[in-house]
Write a protein that holds these residues in place. Structure first.
Motif, short mmCIF file in Angstrom:
data_model
loop_
_atom_site.label_atom_id
_atom_site.label_comp_id
_atom_site.label_asym_id
_atom_site.label_seq_id
_atom_site.Cartn_x
_atom_site.Cartn_y
_atom_site.Cartn_z
N LYS A 55 0.86 -1.18 0.00
CA LYS A 55 0.00 0.00 0.00
C LYS A 55 0.89 1.23 0.00
CE LYS A 55 -3.71 2.53 0.24
NZ LYS A 55 -4.68 2.59 -0.87
N LEU A 56 0.63 2.14 -0.96
CA LEU A 56 1.43 3.35 -1.07
C LEU A 56 0.56 4.58 -0.83
CD1 LEU A 56 2.64 1.12 -3.20
CD2 LEU A 56 4.06 3.04 -3.92
N TYR A 57 1.15 5.58 -0.23
CA TYR A 57 0.52 6.88 -0.07
C TYR A 57 1.41 7.92 -0.75
CZ TYR A 57 -2.31 4.53 3.47
OH TYR A 57 -3.15 3.67 4.13
N ARG A 58 0.88 8.52 -1.82
CA ARG A 58 1.65 9.49 -2.60
C ARG A 58 3.00 8.93 -3.04
NH1 ARG A 58 0.49 15.16 0.71
NH2 ARG A 58 -1.79 15.12 0.48
N GLY A 59 2.97 7.67 -3.45
CA GLY A 59 4.16 7.01 -3.96
C GLY A 59 5.09 6.45 -2.90
N VAL A 60 4.79 6.69 -1.63
CA VAL A 60 5.64 6.20 -0.54
C VAL A 60 5.00 4.95 0.05
CG1 VAL A 60 6.66 6.71 1.71
CG2 VAL A 60 6.44 8.52 -0.02
N PRO A 61 5.73 3.81 0.10
CA PRO A 61 5.12 2.58 0.62
C PRO A 61 4.91 2.63 2.13
CG PRO A 61 7.43 2.21 0.07
CD PRO A 61 7.10 3.59 -0.40
N ALA A 62 3.67 2.41 2.54
CA ALA A 62 3.36 2.25 3.97
C ALA A 62 3.43 0.78 4.35
CB ALA A 62 1.97 2.81 4.28
N VAL A 63 3.04 -0.08 3.41
CA VAL A 63 3.18 -1.53 3.55
C VAL A 63 3.90 -2.00 2.30
CG1 VAL A 63 1.98 -3.72 3.81
CG2 VAL A 63 1.05 -1.67 4.89
N ASP A 64 5.02 -2.69 2.49
CA ASP A 64 5.95 -2.89 1.38
C ASP A 64 6.30 -4.37 1.18
OD1 ASP A 64 7.65 -2.28 -0.68
OD2 ASP A 64 9.29 -1.57 0.59
N GLY A 65 5.30 -5.15 0.70
CA GLY A 65 5.57 -6.54 0.37
C GLY A 65 5.45 -7.48 1.55
N VAL B 98 6.69 -8.70 13.99
CA VAL B 98 7.17 -7.33 14.16
C VAL B 98 7.25 -6.70 12.79
CG1 VAL B 98 9.05 -5.85 14.96
CG2 VAL B 98 8.46 -7.92 16.24
N ILE B 99 6.56 -5.56 12.62
CA ILE B 99 6.59 -4.84 11.36
C ILE B 99 7.31 -3.52 11.58
CG2 ILE B 99 4.29 -3.82 11.77
CD1 ILE B 99 3.84 -3.97 8.72
N SER B 100 8.20 -3.19 10.66
CA SER B 100 8.96 -1.94 10.74
C SER B 100 9.18 -1.43 9.33
CB SER B 100 10.31 -2.19 11.44
OG SER B 100 11.03 -0.98 11.58
N ALA B 101 8.92 -0.15 9.13
CA ALA B 101 9.06 0.48 7.82
C ALA B 101 8.32 -0.30 6.74
CB ALA B 101 10.53 0.61 7.46
N GLY B 102 7.14 -0.83 7.08
CA GLY B 102 6.29 -1.50 6.11
C GLY B 102 6.66 -2.93 5.79
N ARG B 103 7.65 -3.49 6.48
CA ARG B 103 8.09 -4.86 6.21
C ARG B 103 8.06 -5.69 7.49
NH1 ARG B 103 11.03 -5.65 1.42
NH2 ARG B 103 11.38 -3.75 0.21
N ILE B 104 7.75 -6.97 7.35
CA ILE B 104 7.83 -7.88 8.48
C ILE B 104 9.29 -8.25 8.71
CG2 ILE B 104 7.17 -10.13 9.39
CD1 ILE B 104 4.81 -8.24 9.21
N VAL B 105 9.79 -7.98 9.91
CA VAL B 105 11.20 -8.24 10.19
C VAL B 105 11.40 -9.48 11.05
CG1 VAL B 105 11.90 -5.85 9.90
CG2 VAL B 105 11.18 -6.62 12.17
N ALA B 106 10.33 -10.01 11.65
CA ALA B 106 10.44 -11.25 12.43
C ALA B 106 9.05 -11.78 12.71
CB ALA B 106 11.19 -11.02 13.73
N VAL B 107 8.92 -13.10 12.72
CA VAL B 107 7.67 -13.78 13.07
C VAL B 107 8.02 -15.00 13.91
CG1 VAL B 107 5.56 -14.89 12.25
CG2 VAL B 107 6.62 -13.11 10.87
#
Length: 275
Positions: free
Chosen positions: A6-16, A197-206
């Protein structure tokens, strides 16, 4: 979720984001403000459209699901707007009418610990009691999946633990899957079968709270008092180290504590390394 973006004004809030949540699981989504938690959850709830990726919730795409799909969803939003002049009983009974097979309102009010306050107007309740009304509204329709956004904000310690018991009961005996977002890491550790844990739109650990980010295998820290000073030692073999220390000191080790990284320690490391 597969490749959710999901992007807002071209900036990813959720990134893959790729994520699976199992039936009957209590799953906690953790992350700092602005990490993408709320956007992710709103997409799953069907309130926000995604820009890319695949999402299936209760067997349907939330973006295209029929109205009947919503009967299986319960929501406890972070910012809820109540009907201040209605009583607790009137409010819960009102929302029960939206569902084809609701739970008994009196039963739900008892479940959230508000029986004694059932006749009170909403505006007369404390913040914690209002939050319990939100939860009652969220579970009145017998949801198969319950979304909880910061559910215990405003609860005192006793009320929080009573609420935890309620969630365990919902997951254990009511066949409800729970997706929880919270800033209270002790809450995630007490309740969740797994956390992400989500950080900067990416899952970093599960993983389970006890093993997240290699926590269970991390070095332990020994702390003791020797010669009037506090000493520390980090080691992967705390039992052997404590035994050797006991032999050197001739028995008891003054002020000995042995700890491993807390969930908070691991969480801060994960969000720090990803920023």
């Amino acid at each position: 979720m597969r490749g959710l973006r999901k992007l807002y004004r071209g900036v990813p809030a959720v990134d893959g984001v790729d994520l699976d949540i199992a039936h009957g699981e209590i799953f906690a989504l953790l992350g700092p403000n602005g990490a993408g938690k709320t956007t992710t959850v709103e997409i799953l709830e069907g309130f926000r459209k995604r820009d890319a990726g695949e999402v299936t919730v209760l067997g349907a795409d939330p973006q295209r699901a029929p109205m009947s799909w919503r009967y299986g969803i319960g929501l406890v939003l972070q910012d809820a707007h109540d009907m201040a002049e209605l009583t607790v009983a009137e409010t819960v009974a009102h929302f029960a009418r939206y569902y084809p097979t609701p739970r008994d309102p009196a039963e739900v009010i008892e479940l959230v610990g508000l029986t004694a306050a059932a006749g009170k107007r909403i505006r007369m309740l404390s913040g914690g009691q209002r939050r319990r009304v939100d939860v009652a509204i969220g579970v009145i329709g017998r949801p198969r999946l319950l979304f909880l956004d910061e559910p215990t904000t405003g609860f005192d310690p006793e009320a929080r633990r009573q609420f935890w018991d309620l969630l365990r009961d919902l997951a254990g005996t009511q066949d409800t899957t729970i997706l929880l977002t919270t800033h209270y890491l002790d809450e995630a550790e007490a309740l969740a079968d797994r956390v992400a844990v989500i950080s900067a739109g990416r899952i970093v650990a599960v993983g389970p709270p006890a093993t997240l980010g290699g926590r269970s295998a991390a070095d332990a820290r020994l702390r003791w008092i020797e010669g009037g000073a506090v000493r520390t030692l980090e080691t992967p073999e705390p039992t052997a180290a404590a035994h050797a220390l006991s032999q050197r000191l001739g028995g008891e080790i003054p002020g000995l504590t042995i700890t491993r990284p807390t969930l908070e320690d691991v969480y801060l490391t994960l969000i720090g390394s990803s920023s």
